[in-house]
Design a protein around this motif. Structure first.
Motif, PDB file in Angstrom:
ATOM      1  N   LEU A   7       0.857  -1.178   0.000  1.00  0.00           N
ATOM      2  CA  LEU A   7       0.000   0.000   0.000  1.00  0.00           C
ATOM      3  C   LEU A   7       0.897   1.233   0.000  1.00  0.00           C
ATOM      4  O   LEU A   7       1.680   1.428   0.937  1.00  0.00           O
ATOM      5  N   VAL A   8       0.813   2.032  -1.046  1.00  0.00           N
ATOM      6  CA  VAL A   8       1.556   3.293  -1.123  1.00  0.00           C
ATOM      7  C   VAL A   8       0.608   4.426  -0.738  1.00  0.00           C
ATOM      8  O   VAL A   8      -0.432   4.615  -1.380  1.00  0.00           O
ATOM      9  N   VAL A   9       0.954   5.142   0.305  1.00  0.00           N
ATOM     10  CA  VAL A   9       0.137   6.258   0.785  1.00  0.00           C
ATOM     11  C   VAL A   9       0.957   7.532   0.602  1.00  0.00           C
ATOM     12  O   VAL A   9       2.056   7.663   1.147  1.00  0.00           O
ATOM     13  N   ARG A  10       0.428   8.475  -0.172  1.00  0.00           N
ATOM     14  CA  ARG A  10       1.214   9.667  -0.505  1.00  0.00           C
ATOM     15  C   ARG A  10       0.358  10.922  -0.420  1.00  0.00           C
ATOM     16  O   ARG A  10      -0.870  10.871  -0.530  1.00  0.00           O
ATOM     17  N   GLY A  11       1.055  12.044  -0.230  1.00  0.00           N
ATOM     18  CA  GLY A  11       0.343  13.318  -0.123  1.00  0.00           C
ATOM     19  C   GLY A  11       1.166  14.302   0.689  1.00  0.00           C
ATOM     20  O   GLY A  11       2.384  14.225   0.755  1.00  0.00           O
ATOM     21  N   HIS A  16       8.061  17.834  -1.800  1.00  0.00           N
ATOM     22  CA  HIS A  16       8.764  16.551  -1.878  1.00  0.00           C
ATOM     23  C   HIS A  16       8.255  15.672  -3.022  1.00  0.00           C
ATOM     24  O   HIS A  16       8.642  14.507  -3.117  1.00  0.00           O
ATOM     25  N   GLU A  17       7.401  16.228  -3.849  1.00  0.00           N
ATOM     26  CA  GLU A  17       6.906  15.540  -5.048  1.00  0.00           C
ATOM     27  C   GLU A  17       6.459  14.102  -4.745  1.00  0.00           C
ATOM     28  O   GLU A  17       6.990  13.140  -5.292  1.00  0.00           O
ATOM     29  N   PRO A  18       5.459  13.946  -3.876  1.00  0.00           N
ATOM     30  CA  PRO A  18       5.085  12.601  -3.437  1.00  0.00           C
ATOM     31  C   PRO A  18       4.645  11.665  -4.550  1.00  0.00           C
ATOM     32  O   PRO A  18       4.888  10.459  -4.468  1.00  0.00           O
ATOM     33  N   VAL A  19       4.020  12.195  -5.611  1.00  0.00           N
ATOM     34  CA  VAL A  19       3.588  11.322  -6.702  1.00  0.00           C
ATOM     35  C   VAL A  19       4.797  10.821  -7.477  1.00  0.00           C
ATOM     36  O   VAL A  19       5.000   9.608  -7.655  1.00  0.00           O
ATOM     37  N   LYS A  20       5.626  11.729  -7.962  1.00  0.00           N
ATOM     38  CA  LYS A  20       6.794  11.320  -8.744  1.00  0.00           C
ATOM     39  C   LYS A  20       7.750  10.474  -7.910  1.00  0.00           C
ATOM     40  O   LYS A  20       8.348   9.506  -8.410  1.00  0.00           O
ATOM     41  N   ALA A  21       7.908  10.822  -6.639  1.00  0.00           N
ATOM     42  CA  ALA A  21       8.834  10.082  -5.788  1.00  0.00           C
ATOM     43  C   ALA A  21       8.383   8.644  -5.594  1.00  0.00           C
ATOM     44  O   ALA A  21       9.176   7.700  -5.730  1.00  0.00           O
ATOM     45  N   THR A  22       7.106   8.450  -5.279  1.00  0.00           N
ATOM     46  CA  THR A  22       6.643   7.078  -5.063  1.00  0.00           C
ATOM     47  C   THR A  22       6.597   6.280  -6.358  1.00  0.00           C
ATOM     48  O   THR A  22       6.833   5.062  -6.348  1.00  0.00           O
ATOM     49  N   GLU A  23       6.324   6.951  -7.480  1.00  0.00           N
ATOM     50  CA  GLU A  23       6.283   6.226  -8.752  1.00  0.00           C
ATOM     51  C   GLU A  23       7.644   5.634  -9.112  1.00  0.00           C
ATOM     52  O   GLU A  23       7.714   4.666  -9.874  1.00  0.00           O
ATOM     53  N   ARG A  37      -1.280  -1.027  -4.344  1.00  0.00           N
ATOM     54  CA  ARG A  37      -2.425  -0.120  -4.285  1.00  0.00           C
ATOM     55  C   ARG A  37      -1.910   1.250  -3.882  1.00  0.00           C
ATOM     56  O   ARG A  37      -1.105   1.363  -2.933  1.00  0.00           O
ATOM     57  N   VAL A  38      -2.344   2.284  -4.561  1.00  0.00           N
ATOM     58  CA  VAL A  38      -1.899   3.652  -4.273  1.00  0.00           C
ATOM     59  C   VAL A  38      -3.076   4.460  -3.752  1.00  0.00           C
ATOM     60  O   VAL A  38      -4.153   4.470  -4.351  1.00  0.00           O
ATOM     61  N   GLU A  39      -2.861   5.138  -2.633  1.00  0.00           N
ATOM     62  CA  GLU A  39      -3.884   6.005  -2.049  1.00  0.00           C
ATOM     63  C   GLU A  39      -3.315   7.407  -1.877  1.00  0.00           C
ATOM     64  O   GLU A  39      -2.156   7.582  -1.494  1.00  0.00           O
ATOM     65  N   GLU A  40      -4.154   8.411  -2.146  1.00  0.00           N
ATOM     66  CA  GLU A  40      -3.723   9.796  -2.080  1.00  0.00           C
ATOM     67  C   GLU A  40      -4.054  10.455  -0.741  1.00  0.00           C
ATOM     68  O   GLU A  40      -3.927  11.668  -0.593  1.00  0.00           O
ATOM     69  N   SER A  41      -4.475   9.677   0.239  1.00  0.00           N
ATOM     70  CA  SER A  41      -4.747  10.222   1.567  1.00  0.00           C
ATOM     71  C   SER A  41      -4.563   9.108   2.592  1.00  0.00           C
ATOM     72  O   SER A  41      -4.432   7.928   2.242  1.00  0.00           O
ATOM     73  N   THR A  42      -4.594   9.489   3.860  1.00  0.00           N
ATOM     74  CA  THR A  42      -4.441   8.516   4.947  1.00  0.00           C
ATOM     75  C   THR A  42      -5.772   7.901   5.371  1.00  0.00           C
ATOM     76  O   THR A  42      -5.812   7.151   6.356  1.00  0.00           O
TER      77      THR A  42
END
Length: 236
Positions: A7-11, A16-23, A37-42
């Motif tokens: 589970l990737v949780v980013r935001g 810190h560019e959370p989308v590009k960094a996690t990708e 699975r990617v989620e944009e919130s906690t």
């Protein structure tokens, strides 16, 4: 072979560019047997069934806020064996108002000392300093950092407040400087692990920008940390 679940949780703060960094790391997880699975919130942290079925949580959420229910769900999942990992502010500077989150992670960003005031120009580079990440004796034999030699970076150097329950795999030292108020060098953990119930936590403090995450040493540590923290590894 049954695939694991990540589970990737980013935001949080966009700097810190959370989308590009996690990708950067999703293909690695996929190639190592994880369905991602990617989620944009906690919000997902409050879903007990989802977290119970998750082997690894990769978090990249700088600052931001977390609800009591979300944090309780994350803490319970890690205690039951879900791995938890991340880098830089995405894990070490998350949810500043939550002491229970700090208790889970074991270390918290305090500052990143900057250049001499006369050299500052008002941008992020004001806090970029050359420094060395040194592997500890424990780190030289640990699966996450074994074979990684001390390496240099020119980026933010995290000053971390931490406790004795962490196992430090790498450190960085802040020297004394004429324009700073401290009077002796201060060593901070740069990479650490933490056992929490049946779960494993891994924190890597370098990672301010994409070029740092693509540094071969930093990337190796983060990727190995993902595998070591996952439920399959922690159960072995």
């Amino acid at each position: 072979m049954t695939r694991k679940k990540a589970l990737v949780v980013r935001g949080g703060w966009e700097g810190h560019e959370p989308v590009k960094a996690t990708e950067l790391f999703v293909p690695f997880l996929d190639s190592n047997g994880f369905d991602v699975r990617v989620e944009e919130s906690t919000d997902v942290y409050a879903d007990a069934d989802e977290l119970a079925a998750t082997d690894l949580v990769v978090q990249c959420v700088t600052m931001s806020e977390i609800t009591r229910e979300q944090l309780a769900g994350l803490r319970s999942a890690v205690e039951a064996g879900t791995g938890f990992t991340g880098w830089h502010g995405g894990i070490a500077d998350s949810f500043r108002a939550s002491s229970d989150y700090l208790h889970l992670v074991g270390g918290q960003f305090a500052t990143h000392p900057g250049k001499e005031p006369c050299e500052r120009q008002g941008g992020a580079e004001d806090n970029f300093l050359p420094h060395v990440v040194r592997i500890t004796d424990l780190g030289r034999t640990h699966p996450i950092t074994a074979g990684v030699e001390d390496f240099e970076l020119h980026t933010e150097q995290y000053w971390v407040l931490h406790d004795d329950l962490i196992d430090v795999l790498a450190t960085t030292t802040h020297p004394t400087r004429p324009w700073q108020p401290w009077h002796r060098p201060v060593t901070s953990p740069a990479v650490w692990t933490r056992r929490w119930g049946a779960g494993r936590v891994v924190v890597t403090t370098p990672g301010h920008s994409l070029d740092v995450l693509e540094n071969p040493n930093v990337r190796t540590v983060i990727e190995r940390g993902m595998l070591w923290a996952s439920r399959t590894a922690s159960a072995s």
